[in-house]
Motif scaffolding. Structure first.
Motif, mmCIF file in Angstrom:
data_model
loop_
_atom_site.group_PDB
_atom_site.id
_atom_site.type_symbol
_atom_site.label_atom_id
_atom_site.label_comp_id
_atom_site.label_asym_id
_atom_site.label_seq_id
_atom_site.Cartn_x
_atom_site.Cartn_y
_atom_site.Cartn_z
ATOM 1 N N ALA A 1 10.997 -2.013 1.221
ATOM 2 C CA ALA A 1 12.015 -2.305 2.235
ATOM 3 C C ALA A 1 12.059 -1.203 3.289
ATOM 4 N N TRP A 2 11.989 0.043 2.849
ATOM 5 C CA TRP A 2 11.967 1.176 3.784
ATOM 6 C C TRP A 2 10.771 1.060 4.718
ATOM 7 N N SER A 3 9.611 0.711 4.162
ATOM 8 C CA SER A 3 8.402 0.574 4.964
ATOM 9 C C SER A 3 8.548 -0.553 5.980
ATOM 10 N N TYR A 4 9.097 -1.679 5.550
ATOM 11 C CA TYR A 4 9.257 -2.848 6.418
ATOM 12 C C TYR A 4 10.178 -2.535 7.594
ATOM 13 N N ILE A 5 11.323 -1.945 7.294
ATOM 14 C CA ILE A 5 12.281 -1.615 8.358
ATOM 15 C C ILE A 5 11.693 -0.556 9.290
ATOM 16 N N SER A 6 10.979 0.424 8.716
ATOM 17 C CA SER A 6 10.345 1.461 9.540
ATOM 18 C C SER A 6 9.342 0.858 10.509
ATOM 19 N N GLU B 1 0.835 -1.210 0.000
ATOM 20 C CA GLU B 1 0.000 0.000 0.000
ATOM 21 C C GLU B 1 0.866 1.254 0.000
ATOM 22 N N ILE B 2 1.924 1.250 0.801
ATOM 23 C CA ILE B 2 2.794 2.424 0.866
ATOM 24 C C ILE B 2 3.508 2.632 -0.467
ATOM 25 N N ALA B 3 3.975 1.558 -1.081
ATOM 26 C CA ALA B 3 4.647 1.683 -2.372
ATOM 27 C C ALA B 3 3.693 2.146 -3.461
ATOM 28 N N SER B 4 2.382 1.961 -3.230
ATOM 29 C CA SER B 4 1.383 2.355 -4.219
ATOM 30 C C SER B 4 0.886 3.784 -4.041
ATOM 31 N N HIS C 1 17.796 4.444 -10.670
ATOM 32 C CA HIS C 1 18.182 4.359 -9.259
ATOM 33 C C HIS C 1 17.911 2.999 -8.641
ATOM 34 N N GLY C 2 17.668 1.982 -9.437
ATOM 35 C CA GLY C 2 17.279 0.685 -8.899
ATOM 36 C C GLY C 2 15.776 0.504 -8.996
ATOM 37 N N ASN C 3 15.281 -0.600 -8.476
ATOM 38 C CA ASN C 3 13.836 -0.871 -8.478
ATOM 39 C C ASN C 3 13.190 -0.095 -7.337
ATOM 40 N N PHE C 4 12.716 1.114 -7.659
ATOM 41 C CA PHE C 4 12.273 2.038 -6.618
ATOM 42 C C PHE C 4 11.138 1.463 -5.782
ATOM 43 N N GLY C 5 10.179 0.793 -6.409
ATOM 44 C CA GLY C 5 9.061 0.228 -5.649
ATOM 45 C C GLY C 5 9.521 -0.776 -4.607
ATOM 46 N N ALA C 6 10.515 -1.594 -4.958
ATOM 47 C CA ALA C 6 11.060 -2.558 -4.003
ATOM 48 C C ALA C 6 11.774 -1.841 -2.861
ATOM 49 N N ALA D 1 4.375 5.916 -6.454
ATOM 50 C CA ALA D 1 4.067 5.120 -7.640
ATOM 51 C C ALA D 1 4.103 5.935 -8.924
ATOM 52 N N GLN D 2 3.813 7.238 -8.838
ATOM 53 C CA GLN D 2 3.699 8.051 -10.041
ATOM 54 C C GLN D 2 4.891 8.975 -10.265
#
Length: 493
Positions: A343-348, A94-97, A334-339, A102-103
């Motif tokens: 990861a940022w959300s999970y660690i947070s 949800e956060i990545a979306s 910059h890499g796979n930004f959504g992934a 996402a846009q």
């Protein structure tokens, strides 16, 4: 005569082309909103391409039905080692979306993407802290991409020192299979190191391989045997004292995250599969993220771009910079930004207190499975494991002619996805079971019960396993024929 139930089952399995009926239409195209363009040259066109003609309802039912034929972590237990098909919290999706993530466009200026660059910078800092390293590049788009980046960094470092004679990279036989490929792609020669009787790196073999041509060592920690190498401090010291670079394959970081830091063990560079340890749906081959993380000796060689913070906390801005001796780009942006957002959300969400729980639960789950199936299946290395346990079906093969493949196929009948088979290669009839940290005791107890039942079936009725699975849309395939004579296009019945 075909029964109604049999006819229903056959109809359910029909391909979309077999359901086609002339004149049926399942789509309506919107008005054209782009300029009309000429068709390509006639030599590039064809009129013989058959397309299915089906109604919208038929299309929906077809794809909904075939989706139920697949295993997924949302439906079944998925103890597939090496890729960690674990449950990933939907919150991170949800956060990545969110529209701001996402846009966003990768070619936006830094001024219009401060929030995104700040997220990248914070993720870099967290990975540095978690691993005990000095700097991180989030650019690599998968674990193997991170491996290649790390070995290219090692090569650039050695060349800058004028040590052109250093060509050999030592790799234990318990490493991930991508390690030798990454070293070879970076221009090194691969030398395999054997494991000792306990599954650790053989120190005598290591010492005998150290010479002036040593470029470095790539080692998977924990190894693909699911074991923490108790010789690791000796291993890294021997290599570094000889002038080599120590690379750590951190794909199995979820086994030690929050407990052990690669930097404290003497590693110069490593990668982390964020899609494995830090939440990212990873079915169907991707997408992934494999940041490369460096110690003091290699930090200036990280691939670009790196997120940087400028100014103090009250007046901070963020920008993308290039390290002084960077090996360059690993991809377009910059890499796979959504992934990375996931990861940022999970660690947070987990925070400093929750991160160690990942490894604690993963290790407890794997050792629980080990303890309950000891004696039922062979244990090539009967010692405390980490996040995964490697069994062997050699006892079933010897007694009843039942192989690891038969066990794996029979698991499907019980609603469990097969584990990794025949890997690592140094274990005969290997079954690598990775329960992950997200499974409940009840799920593990069911898996254990099923594995015991399959072992009993192997003794009572081996052909039951030889012919498994029995209740799937496709039963046992001729795998040799599938590899040599694949059917790649639809043909009418």
């Amino acid at each position: 005569m075909t029964s109604l139930l049999e006819r229903f089952d056959l109809d359910r399995r029909k391909l979309l082309m077999d359901r086609s009926r002339p004149g049926r239409l399942g789509t309506t195209l919107p008005p054209l909103d782009v300029p009309v363009s000429d068709l390509p040259d006639q030599s590039m066109l064809r009129n013989s391409l058959e397309m299915p003609e089906v109604s919208e309802g038929e299309i929906v039912r077809y794809f909904s039905q075939i989706s139920q034929f697949n295993f997924s972590i949302d439906h079944n237990f998925y103890p597939l080692g090496s890729c960690t098909m674990k449950y990933n919290p939907k919150l991170n999706d949800e956060i990545a979306s969110l529209p701001g993530f996402a846009q966003i466009h990768p070619m936006q200026t830094a001024e219009t993407s401060q929030g995104a660059i700040r997220l990248l910078w914070e993720l870099q800092e967290w990975l540095n802290e978690i691993t005990g390293m000095s700097g991180t590049s989030l650019a690599p788009m998968a674990g193997a991409d991170g491996e290649l980046a790390g070995m290219l960094m090692a090569r650039a470092y050695l060349l800058d020192r004028g040590e052109t004679q250093r060509k050999n990279v030592l790799i234990p036989d318990s490493a991930h299979g991508t390690n030798p490929a990454s070293a070879a792609m970076a221009g090194f020669d691969v030398v395999t190191l054997p494991s000792d009787a306990n599954g650790n790196t053989d120190l005598d073999a290591l010492r005998s391989s150290v010479n002036e041509e040593l470029a470095g060592l790539m080692i998977t920690l924990p190894s693909t045997l699911g074991l923490f190498d108790t010789n690791i401090l000796d291993v890294t010291k021997i290599v570094r004292d000889a002038g080599g670079v120590v690379y750590g394959d951190g794909a199995n970081l979820n086994a030690i995250v929050g407990r052990v830091k690669f930097g404290d063990l003497g590693f110069d560079v490593m990668h982390s599969n964020l899609h494995k340890t830090f939440t990212q749906p990873h079915g169907g081959g991707g997408p992934g993220a494999g940041p490369v993380i460096a110690g003091p000796r290699l930090v200036d060689y990280l691939p670009t771009p790196i997120a940087a913070r400028n100014g103090d906390a009250e007046d901070e801005t963020f920008s993308l910079v290039e390290p002084s001796n960077s090996i360059g780009r690993m991809g377009a942006f910059h890499g796979n930004f959504g992934a990375l957002v996931r990861a940022w959300s999970y660690i947070s969400t987990l925070g400093k207190e929750g991160i160690p729980q990942i490894s604690e639960d993963a290790v407890i789950n794997a050792n629980y499975v080990l303890s309950q199936l000891r004696g039922v299946y062979d244990l090539p290395y009967d010692r405390t494991c980490m996040h995964e346990v490697v069994f062997s079906a050699t006892n079933l093969k010897r007694q009843n002619g039942v192989r690891a493949l038969d066990v794996a196929k029979r698991l499907i009948d019980y609603g469990i996805h097969p584990p990794t088979m025949y890997f690592p290669l140094i274990v005969d009839e290997a079954l690598m079971v990775e329960p992950t940290e997200t499974e409940s005791k009840e799920t593990l107890d069911y898996f254990i019960e099923v594995m015991k039942a399959i072992a009993q079936e192997a003794a009572d009725d081996p052909d039951l396993l030889h012919d498994a699975p029995h209740n799937t849309p496709n039963t046992r395939l001729d795998e040799a024929r599938a590899a040599r004579r694949p059917v790649l296009r639809w043909t009418p019945e």
